[in-house]
Write an enzyme that holds these catalytic residues in place. Sequence first.
Site, mmCIF file in Angstrom:
data_model
loop_
_atom_site.group_PDB
_atom_site.id
_atom_site.type_symbol
_atom_site.label_atom_id
_atom_site.label_comp_id
_atom_site.label_asym_id
_atom_site.label_seq_id
_atom_site.Cartn_x
_atom_site.Cartn_y
_atom_site.Cartn_z
ATOM 1 C CB THR A 1 -3.493 -2.000 -0.375
ATOM 2 O OG1 THR A 1 -4.031 -1.582 -1.627
ATOM 3 C CG2 THR A 1 -4.094 -3.341 0.007
ATOM 4 C CE LYS B 1 -5.881 -3.394 -4.132
ATOM 5 N NZ LYS B 1 -4.967 -2.263 -3.932
ATOM 6 C CE LYS C 1 1.021 -3.339 1.200
ATOM 7 N NZ LYS C 1 -0.075 -2.485 0.696
#
Length: 286
Positions: free
Chosen positions: A97, A172, A240
């Site tokens: 990701t 995502k 993150k």
Amino acid sequence: MAKIAWIGVGVMGKAMAKRLAEAGHELTLYNRTAAKAKEAAELMGAKACDTIEEAVRDRDYIFVMVGYPQDVAEVMRGEAGIFANAPQGSLIIDMTTSSPELARELSQEAAAKGLRLMDAPVSGGDKGAREGTLSIMAGGSEEDFEEARPLFSVLGKNLNYMGPAGCGQHTKAANQIAVAGATAAYTEVIVYARKVGMDPAQIFQAIATGAAGSWQIDNMAPRALREDFAPGFFVKHFIKDMRIVHEEMEKRDTKLEMLETVLAMYEEFSKEGHADDGTQALVELY
């Protein structure tokens, strides 16, 4: 049988690589911490490599599953990276990701070197990685996606081609927005139930098949109730991911209030020493 290099054997990467090895594919493994690659190689009958150059030398497919966008850039670029050492025409599939902007940049750099690159992040956690039930969201060439489909089908059940480079990462990001809300929601259900003197597990049983039902309630809430805070998905990695969403929205002068609230909670939780816990540990913050 495909010749595959797998870069990054953390919680997710190790389980996913193992599935490909068990499906009969020939794997070479590289991890920044060499001992992890050796341990994983012994587990799945693969070959551990000391360098990226050795891992990708004669591979048709190169999968990447590392932690952060800067890690993706590091393993791709430079004399010791994938771009400098992968065979011409090989297909690189980054399942980390990461940043949509970085995905687009790397796709262009790969093409300039005679390589192909897709961004294909996943959702489904450590359980989905072990069981091969991940949702895969791919950006890049649709032709490359179809070529990779047999490999993706070993890793996941919900395979989605989303558009050009970067579109997998945008999808995502959207996924993580929804996860942020669902994670905070089931956490607050636990807190509410306990405060009013009821059993959270009983409440989840009552609401899980109704309008409130979610993957998070089915899979992560039971871990939180057991106080099993082992990382299927690290707090630090969720932060993150949410920061990537924040950055994308900042560029567009937009603020997502719920996402920002959950991000702030997890950042506070991380500062208290919980960066390496699983996301379900958020209940401890309350």
